[in-house]
Design a protein around this motif. Structure first.
Motif, PDB file in Angstrom:
ATOM      1  N   GLY A 175     -34.728 -29.990 -19.565  1.00 55.59           N
ATOM      2  CA  GLY A 175     -34.461 -30.424 -20.931  1.00 55.59           C
ATOM      3  C   GLY A 175     -35.633 -31.136 -21.559  1.00 55.59           C
ATOM      4  O   GLY A 175     -35.974 -30.891 -22.727  1.00 55.59           O
ATOM      5  N   VAL A 176     -36.288 -32.035 -20.790  1.00 56.83           N
ATOM      6  CA  VAL A 176     -37.447 -32.750 -21.315  1.00 56.83           C
ATOM      7  C   VAL A 176     -38.601 -31.796 -21.601  1.00 56.83           C
ATOM      8  O   VAL A 176     -39.247 -31.859 -22.664  1.00 56.83           O
ATOM      9  CB  VAL A 176     -37.892 -33.851 -20.323  1.00 56.83           C
ATOM     10  CG1 VAL A 176     -39.225 -34.447 -20.749  1.00 56.83           C
ATOM     11  CG2 VAL A 176     -36.830 -34.939 -20.229  1.00 56.83           C
ATOM     12  N   MET A 178     -38.452 -28.630 -22.207  1.00 57.62           N
ATOM     13  CA  MET A 178     -38.122 -27.752 -23.334  1.00 57.62           C
ATOM     14  C   MET A 178     -38.272 -28.486 -24.653  1.00 57.62           C
ATOM     15  O   MET A 178     -38.562 -27.863 -25.691  1.00 57.62           O
ATOM     16  CB  MET A 178     -36.708 -27.207 -23.160  1.00 57.62           C
ATOM     17  CG  MET A 178     -36.346 -26.131 -24.171  1.00 57.62           C
ATOM     18  SD  MET A 178     -34.712 -25.454 -23.853  1.00 57.62           S
ATOM     19  CE  MET A 178     -34.442 -24.543 -25.378  1.00 57.62           C
ATOM     20  N   SER A 179     -38.071 -29.807 -24.655  1.00 61.33           N
ATOM     21  CA  SER A 179     -38.252 -30.564 -25.892  1.00 61.33           C
ATOM     22  C   SER A 179     -39.723 -30.607 -26.302  1.00 61.33           C
ATOM     23  O   SER A 179     -40.039 -30.837 -27.468  1.00 61.33           O
ATOM     24  CB  SER A 179     -37.724 -31.990 -25.704  1.00 61.33           C
ATOM     25  OG  SER A 179     -38.513 -32.722 -24.781  1.00 61.33           O
ATOM     26  N   ILE A 180     -40.624 -30.368 -25.344  1.00 56.39           N
ATOM     27  CA  ILE A 180     -42.054 -30.276 -25.660  1.00 56.39           C
ATOM     28  C   ILE A 180     -42.377 -28.896 -26.224  1.00 56.39           C
ATOM     29  O   ILE A 180     -42.989 -28.753 -27.278  1.00 56.39           O
ATOM     30  CB  ILE A 180     -42.909 -30.546 -24.407  1.00 56.39           C
ATOM     31  CG1 ILE A 180     -42.626 -31.955 -23.862  1.00 56.39           C
ATOM     32  CG2 ILE A 180     -44.395 -30.384 -24.703  1.00 56.39           C
ATOM     33  CD1 ILE A 180     -43.270 -32.220 -22.514  1.00 56.39           C
ATOM     34  N   SER A 181     -41.928 -27.882 -25.490  1.00 59.18           N
ATOM     35  CA  SER A 181     -42.147 -26.492 -25.900  1.00 59.18           C
ATOM     36  C   SER A 181     -41.269 -25.598 -25.052  1.00 59.18           C
ATOM     37  O   SER A 181     -41.014 -25.899 -23.881  1.00 59.18           O
ATOM     38  CB  SER A 181     -43.620 -26.098 -25.720  1.00 59.18           C
ATOM     39  OG  SER A 181     -43.784 -24.705 -25.854  1.00 59.18           O
ATOM     40  N   ARG A 182     -40.810 -24.502 -25.622  1.00 58.76           N
ATOM     41  CA  ARG A 182     -39.995 -23.566 -24.849  1.00 58.76           C
ATOM     42  C   ARG A 182     -40.754 -22.963 -23.683  1.00 58.76           C
ATOM     43  O   ARG A 182     -40.163 -22.562 -22.674  1.00 58.76           O
ATOM     44  CB  ARG A 182     -39.504 -22.437 -25.764  1.00 58.76           C
ATOM     45  CG  ARG A 182     -38.506 -22.865 -26.827  1.00 58.76           C
ATOM     46  CD  ARG A 182     -38.209 -21.698 -27.749  1.00 58.76           C
ATOM     47  NE  ARG A 182     -37.216 -22.038 -28.763  1.00 58.76           N
ATOM     48  CZ  ARG A 182     -36.845 -21.220 -29.744  1.00 58.76           C
ATOM     49  NH1 ARG A 182     -37.396 -20.027 -29.841  1.00 58.76           N
ATOM     50  NH2 ARG A 182     -35.944 -21.612 -30.619  1.00 58.76           N
ATOM     51  N   SER A 291     -24.557 -29.304 -24.738  1.00 63.13           N
ATOM     52  CA  SER A 291     -25.858 -29.105 -25.391  1.00 63.13           C
ATOM     53  C   SER A 291     -25.732 -28.954 -26.905  1.00 63.13           C
ATOM     54  O   SER A 291     -26.742 -29.025 -27.617  1.00 63.13           O
ATOM     55  CB  SER A 291     -26.561 -27.877 -24.815  1.00 63.13           C
ATOM     56  OG  SER A 291     -25.970 -26.679 -25.268  1.00 63.13           O
ATOM     57  N   ARG A 295     -29.081 -28.237 -29.174  1.00 60.13           N
ATOM     58  CA  ARG A 295     -29.679 -29.388 -29.856  1.00 60.13           C
ATOM     59  C   ARG A 295     -29.731 -30.635 -28.982  1.00 60.13           C
ATOM     60  O   ARG A 295     -30.476 -31.564 -29.269  1.00 60.13           O
ATOM     61  CB  ARG A 295     -28.895 -29.690 -31.142  1.00 60.13           C
ATOM     62  CG  ARG A 295     -28.976 -28.587 -32.179  1.00 60.13           C
ATOM     63  CD  ARG A 295     -28.289 -28.999 -33.472  1.00 60.13           C
ATOM     64  NE  ARG A 295     -26.865 -29.232 -33.269  1.00 60.13           N
ATOM     65  CZ  ARG A 295     -25.941 -28.275 -33.329  1.00 60.13           C
ATOM     66  NH1 ARG A 295     -26.309 -27.024 -33.558  1.00 60.13           N
ATOM     67  NH2 ARG A 295     -24.663 -28.568 -33.151  1.00 60.13           N
ATOM     68  N   GLN A 296     -28.918 -30.664 -27.906  1.00 60.34           N
ATOM     69  CA  GLN A 296     -28.864 -31.843 -27.026  1.00 60.34           C
ATOM     70  C   GLN A 296     -29.178 -31.426 -25.585  1.00 60.34           C
ATOM     71  O   GLN A 296     -28.350 -31.581 -24.682  1.00 60.34           O
ATOM     72  CB  GLN A 296     -27.475 -32.489 -27.111  1.00 60.34           C
ATOM     73  CG  GLN A 296     -27.108 -33.010 -28.484  1.00 60.34           C
ATOM     74  CD  GLN A 296     -27.977 -34.202 -28.884  1.00 60.34           C
ATOM     75  OE1 GLN A 296     -28.451 -34.959 -28.053  1.00 60.34           O
ATOM     76  NE2 GLN A 296     -28.178 -34.364 -30.181  1.00 60.34           N
ATOM     77  N   THR A 297     -30.376 -30.897 -25.375  1.00 61.93           N
ATOM     78  CA  THR A 297     -30.715 -30.346 -24.055  1.00 61.93           C
ATOM     79  C   THR A 297     -30.836 -31.433 -22.994  1.00 61.93           C
ATOM     80  O   THR A 297     -30.485 -31.220 -21.838  1.00 61.93           O
ATOM     81  CB  THR A 297     -32.030 -29.558 -24.133  1.00 61.93           C
ATOM     82  OG1 THR A 297     -33.072 -30.428 -24.605  1.00 61.93           O
ATOM     83  CG2 THR A 297     -31.911 -28.382 -25.079  1.00 61.93           C
ATOM     84  N   VAL A 298     -31.342 -32.593 -23.359  1.00 64.77           N
ATOM     85  CA  VAL A 298     -31.487 -33.669 -22.369  1.00 64.77           C
ATOM     86  C   VAL A 298     -30.112 -34.153 -21.909  1.00 64.77           C
ATOM     87  O   VAL A 298     -29.880 -34.377 -20.720  1.00 64.77           O
ATOM     88  CB  VAL A 298     -32.312 -34.834 -22.947  1.00 64.77           C
ATOM     89  CG1 VAL A 298     -32.377 -35.992 -21.961  1.00 64.77           C
ATOM     90  CG2 VAL A 298     -33.727 -34.359 -23.286  1.00 64.77           C
TER      91      VAL A 298
END
Length: 462
Positions: A175-176, A178-182, A291, A295-298
């Motif tokens: 999750g973290v 992916m929040s940077i980049s897919r 999730s 939108r809430q992957t973490v």
């Protein structure tokens, strides 16, 4: 399989770590698992974010599993015919290539339409599933050739602890990242594959198919392969290979036939397949629900981490109980808690409450896995473990793929809560079905398995 001779007085710890290459095997398998944990977590979320369809997200997962099942039987034969270390090296290299390709597609995703992204990414994921189907079970098939039979439950409980740690951190890390980049989770997976490749190259003491049986039925080459580096192909060829027929492609279904032919294995296989499919489908749709459409992957990652935390505690319990408490007791506890935990999670309205019940459900799962996995392995000849593993992969992954697909459709059509209740009820039925078997609930400690197998006429695959 003969045990190692060591100068240590405590074989439980010494022979597993100092007398074998289990440490290198564990390192290689751990980084492969880490890569798979991170990538498998983000794939359905990426598809959901791009398409907006939970059914499509679960369908992509189901397609990958279908490929694993179709090619798994062929993979079992390959793993029994070829040097397993070389196959692990090929698998690690292919993993790196697939993840780098996927990362490259996702880096370019900003210039692509969503539909074009899916058309490019899905074929790469399918190719990676081909890798998993043909080679993914090689590491598991190799384990019995690395540690002594009497240490298998101990090794498997450690593996469950490792899996728990990996899964606990894999979701949040995914999750973290992916929040940077897919693309970053796939690049991290590629790095893990490179480390696994390096660790695999250090494995030198392991059973290989060139093992020649002694007159008493044990493996003369097995001990030799552990005591000396196995880097010379001619060494394998000069053994009694000609005296032991190689498996053919017609034997691909041999492991599956054995699993479904014996009454004990058949009931256990059916129950395990149903529980594997429904429990993983439950966790998958719960992750998608939390999730909130990607939108809430973490937050979704930390829900899966809670389950892994329960597995880690369970692995600690297993490491101290599996050698001293009757296996049947541990198996009963594992099945009962699974049923109670998932039913409670389905009925609980809050996310925190569901997480607590899910943690409870897996507390004795590592102990049950250690007992059933250890007993199942010693029933199978080492040169047939690949085919039995393929049979298990077909039943469990097939059930997993079907359940995930149906759960995704159910989540979209009848709602998350109703779908969870149905899955939880199926888990309870499967647990009751397994525990109705006396040969299962009376399994003794590992030192008495041979007598138990003989008493209940449990078949061997030799």
């Amino acid at each position: 399989m003969a045990s190692h001779e060591t100068s240590e007085t405590s074989p439980a710890a010494a022979s597993l770590w100092k007398g074998t290459d289990y440490g290198w095997w564990l390192a290689a398998d751990t980084f492969t698992s880490m890569a798979s944990s991170v990538v498998s977590f983000v794939i359905p979320i990426i598809v959901l974010a791009v398409s907006g369809s939970a059914a499509l997200a679960s369908s992509v997962d189901a397609m990958e599993i279908a490929v694993l099942c179709v090619l798994g039987l062929a993979g079992g034969v390959i793993q029994d015919r070829c040097d397993r270390k070389k196959l692990m090296l090929v698998e690690n290299a292919a993993e790196v290539v697939m993840y780098v390709l996927a990362a490259a597609v996702l880096v370019a995703s900003d210039t692509l339409h969503d539909s074009a992204l899916l058309w490019l990414l899905v074929p790469i994921l399918i190719l990676d599933a081909v890798r998993g189907g043909l080679l993914g079970n090689t590491s598991n098939a190799m384990l019995r050739g690395i540690v002594p039979d009497e240490q298998l439950p101990k090794a498997m409980s450690l593996n469950d602890g490792r899996d728990a740690v990996v899964n606990m951190v894999g979701g949040p890390i995914g999750g973290v990242l992916m929040s940077i980049s897919r693309a970053v989770p796939f690049l991290a997976g590629a790095c893990c594959g490179l480390i696994s490749l390096l660790a695999t190259s250090h494995i030198t003491r392991y059973w290989h198919r060139a093992a020649c049986p002694k007159p008493d039925g044990s493996d003369a080459r097995a001990d030799e392969a552990r005591d000396e580096p196995n880097t010379d192909d001619e060494t394998q060829a000069e053994s009694g290979e000609a005296n032991k027929p190689r498996p053919t492609w017609r034997d691909a279904f041999g492991g599956l036939r054995w699993l479904l032919g014996d009454a004990f294995q058949r009931r256990l296989t059916i129950a395990a397949a149903l529980i594997t499919g429904t429990s993983n489908a439950f966790l998958t749709i719960t992750t998608l629900e939390v999730s909130e459409g990607g939108r809430q992957t973490v937050s979704a990652g930390f829900v899966s981490a809670a389950v892994s935390c329960g597995m880690l505690v369970g692995a600690v319990i297993a490491s101290t109980t599996v050698e001293y408490i009757r296996g049947g007791v541990l198996v009963v506890l594992s099945f009962v808690l699974l049923a109670v935990g998932f039913v409670g999670a389905a009925l609980c309205p809050s996310v925190i409450g569901r997480a607590v019940f899910l943690v409870l459900s897996v507390l004795f799962l590592p102990a049950g896995n250690a007992v059933l996995g250890g007993l199942g392995n010693v029933l199978v000849a080492k040169d047939k473990l690949g085919r039995v593993g393929a049979g298990n992969m077909l039943t469990q992954y097939g059930s997993y793929g079907l359940c995930v697909l149906l759960a995704g459709i159910g989540m979209q059509c009848i709602g998350y809560a109703t779908t969870c209740w149905i899955l939880a009820a199926a888990i309870a039925v499967a647990a009751a079905y397994a525990l109705s078997m006396r040969a299962l609930i009376t399994i003794p400690t590992p030192g008495h398995w041979a007598e138990h197998v003989q008493r209940w006429n449990i078949s061997r695959y030799e």
